[in-house]
Design an enzyme around this catalytic site. Structure first.
Site, PDB file in Angstrom:
ATOM      1  N   ASN A   9       0.776  -1.077   0.160  1.00 23.40           N
ATOM      2  CA  ASN A   9      -0.020  -0.107   0.125  1.00 23.40           C
ATOM      3  C   ASN A   9       0.847   1.220  -0.068  1.00 23.40           C
ATOM      4  O   ASN A   9       1.408   1.536   1.080  1.00 23.40           O
ATOM      5  CB  ASN A   9      -0.911  -0.025   1.310  1.00 23.40           C
ATOM      6  N   TRP A  10       0.930   1.770  -0.974  1.00 22.93           N
ATOM      7  CA  TRP A  10       1.980   3.086  -1.230  1.00 22.93           C
ATOM      8  C   TRP A  10       1.362   4.331  -0.641  1.00 22.93           C
ATOM      9  O   TRP A  10       2.009   5.353  -0.720  1.00 22.93           O
ATOM     10  CB  TRP A  10       2.120   3.213  -2.802  1.00 22.93           C
ATOM     11  N   LYS A  11       0.168   4.312  -0.211  1.00 26.58           N
ATOM     12  CA  LYS A  11      -0.592   5.460   0.559  1.00 26.58           C
ATOM     13  C   LYS A  11      -0.337   6.678  -0.361  1.00 26.58           C
ATOM     14  O   LYS A  11      -0.062   6.830  -1.700  1.00 26.58           O
ATOM     15  CB  LYS A  11      -0.002   5.575   1.734  1.00 26.58           C
ATOM     16  N   HIS A  94      -9.238   0.474   5.486  1.00 32.20           N
ATOM     17  CA  HIS A  94      -8.130   0.766   6.207  1.00 32.20           C
ATOM     18  C   HIS A  94      -8.155   1.758   7.485  1.00 32.20           C
ATOM     19  O   HIS A  94      -9.014   2.740   7.321  1.00 32.20           O
ATOM     20  CB  HIS A  94      -6.829   1.398   5.134  1.00 32.20           C
ATOM     21  N   GLU A  96      -6.500   4.130   8.341  1.00 28.25           N
ATOM     22  CA  GLU A  96      -6.569   5.418   8.145  1.00 28.25           C
ATOM     23  C   GLU A  96      -7.675   6.051   7.489  1.00 28.25           C
ATOM     24  O   GLU A  96      -8.283   7.362   7.921  1.00 28.25           O
ATOM     25  CB  GLU A  96      -5.201   6.016   7.289  1.00 28.25           C
ATOM     26  N   GLU A 166      -4.872  -5.511  10.794  1.00 34.06           N
ATOM     27  CA  GLU A 166      -4.019  -4.279  10.962  1.00 34.06           C
ATOM     28  C   GLU A 166      -4.076  -3.937  12.323  1.00 34.06           C
ATOM     29  O   GLU A 166      -4.843  -2.868  12.382  1.00 34.06           O
ATOM     30  CB  GLU A 166      -3.877  -3.490   9.908  1.00 34.06           C
ATOM     31  N   GLY A 172       2.934   1.904  10.634  1.00 38.38           N
ATOM     32  CA  GLY A 172       3.744   2.698  10.704  1.00 38.38           C
ATOM     33  C   GLY A 172       4.231   3.258  11.905  1.00 38.38           C
ATOM     34  O   GLY A 172       4.945   4.428  11.933  1.00 38.38           O
ATOM     35  N   SER A 212       3.809  -2.470  10.323  1.00 39.38           N
ATOM     36  CA  SER A 212       5.344  -2.611  10.521  1.00 39.38           C
ATOM     37  C   SER A 212       5.999  -4.095  10.101  1.00 39.38           C
ATOM     38  O   SER A 212       6.766  -4.402  10.395  1.00 39.38           O
ATOM     39  CB  SER A 212       5.947  -2.134  11.978  1.00 39.38           C
ATOM     40  N   GLY A 233       2.929  -1.315   4.417  1.00 35.59           N
ATOM     41  CA  GLY A 233       2.915   0.289   3.942  1.00 35.59           C
ATOM     42  C   GLY A 233       4.371   0.801   3.665  1.00 35.59           C
ATOM     43  O   GLY A 233       4.794   0.463   2.874  1.00 35.59           O
ATOM     44  N   GLY A 234       4.901   1.111   4.921  1.00 34.08           N
ATOM     45  CA  GLY A 234       6.102   1.841   4.693  1.00 34.08           C
ATOM     46  C   GLY A 234       7.268   1.083   3.862  1.00 34.08           C
ATOM     47  O   GLY A 234       8.018   1.422   2.743  1.00 34.08           O
TER      48      GLY A 234
HETATM   49  C1  PEP Z   1      -0.592  -0.398   6.321  1.00 38.10           C
HETATM   50  O1  PEP Z   1      -0.705   1.063   6.166  1.00 38.10           O
HETATM   51  O2  PEP Z   1      -1.463  -1.004   5.779  1.00 38.10           O
HETATM   52  C2  PEP Z   1       0.584  -0.542   7.023  1.00 38.10           C
HETATM   53  C3  PEP Z   1       0.483  -1.955   7.629  1.00 38.10           C
HETATM   54  O3  PEP Z   1       1.663   0.321   7.148  1.00 38.10           O
HETATM   55  P1  PEP Z   1       3.085  -0.094   7.807  1.00 38.10           P
HETATM   56  O4  PEP Z   1       3.770  -1.330   7.209  1.00 38.10           O
HETATM   57  O5  PEP Z   1       3.816   0.944   7.532  1.00 38.10           O
HETATM   58  O6  PEP Z   1       2.871  -0.214   9.247  1.00 38.10           O
END
Ligand code: PEP
Length: 249
Positions: A9-11, A94, A96, A166, A172, A212, A233-234
């Site tokens: 997920n490049w957000k 998600h 967010e 999640e 993050g 993470s 994500g990251g």
């Molecule tokens: C996400 O946004 O779905 C996520 C899991 O982010 P991260 O890997 O950065 O924690």
């Protein structure tokens, strides 16, 4: 036998050119990857990234969509527009979207049903906040998000749904649930799916972990019996960090 499914997920990151460059690198380096792989660039980059990954083993995903097919909805992107660009999967619910943009389970459910009715695959994200976990409400939160998120989805459509667990406190933040803790929640998700759709559907359900995930914890997480992949994500923003996750075995 369930597949492993790794999604990036490049957000709200990367210009079109940057997205194309990363997609090219992933297409080259993941051509021999055994797992199911999806990348979800920003809406603005979908069209160009679609051209890069067409005919490869990487699926194109979107990070969200509107709850209506079309109409007077300023700022929204419709499921028909996503399909038009070659999107195959949409991430819904998600944290967010839930917490920053206050999306309710009812709204997420409208999107889930619309995406499935339009033949897309869905990744339905669920997860508790730290306050909910510490207050002993973890199972209740997961139960509500799954039951309300999947309301009205029949067993055939469920085959196109992946669940992503999640924990909000792990997204993050660099904090990861231990493989054991995550596996226990995944097992609970499977129990909820079994109660709604029966044992067979629950056994077949792919449940990703997100929060993470990095190259150095991916294998331990996915070694657990109920963890079938990762929503990243990251670490999905660079090939150096995403490729080892997708090639974890
Ligand atoms: C996400 O946004 O779905 C996520 C899991 O982010 P991260 O890997 O950065 O924690």
């Amino acid at each position: 036998m369930r597949l492993y499914y790794i999604a990036g997920n490049w957000k709200m990151h990367k210009t079109v050119n940057e997205s194309v460059a990363l997609a090219r690198e992933l297409a080259a380096r993941l051509s021999c990857c055994k797992e199911k792989v999806m990348i979800a660039p920003a809406f603005t980059a979908l069209s160009e990234v679609a051209k890069v990954i067409e005919g490869t083993n990487i699926l194109l995903g979107a990070q969200n969509m509107g709850p209506e097919e079309q109409g007077a909805h300023t700022g929204e992107v419709s499921v028909l527009m996503l399909k038009d660009l070659g999107v195959k999967v949409v991430i819904l619910g998600h944290s967010e979207r839930r917490h920053t943009y206050l999306e309710s389970d009812a709204l997420i459910n409208r999107k889930v049903r619309l995406a499935l009715a339009q033949s897309l695959e869905v990744i339905l994200c669920v997860g508790e906040t730290l306050e909910e976990r510490e207050g002993g409400r973890l199972e209740k939160v997961i139960d509500t998000q799954l039951c309300e998120g999947l309301a009205g989805v029949d067993g055939a459509a469920l085959d196109r749904v992946t669940i992503a667990y999640e924990p909000v406190w792990a997204i993050g933040t660099g904090k990861t649930a231990t493989p054991e803790d995550a596996d226990a929640v995944h097992a609970y998700c499977r129990k909820v799916v079994a109660a709604l759709y029966g044992e067979q559907k629950a056994k077949a359900m792919i449940i990703q972990y997100g929060g993470s995930v990095k190259a150095d914890n991916a294998a331990a997480l996915m070694a657990k019996p109920n963890i079938d992949g990762a929503l990243v994500g990251g670490a999905s923003l660079k090939a150096e960090s995403f490729v080892p996750i997708a090639m974890f075995r």
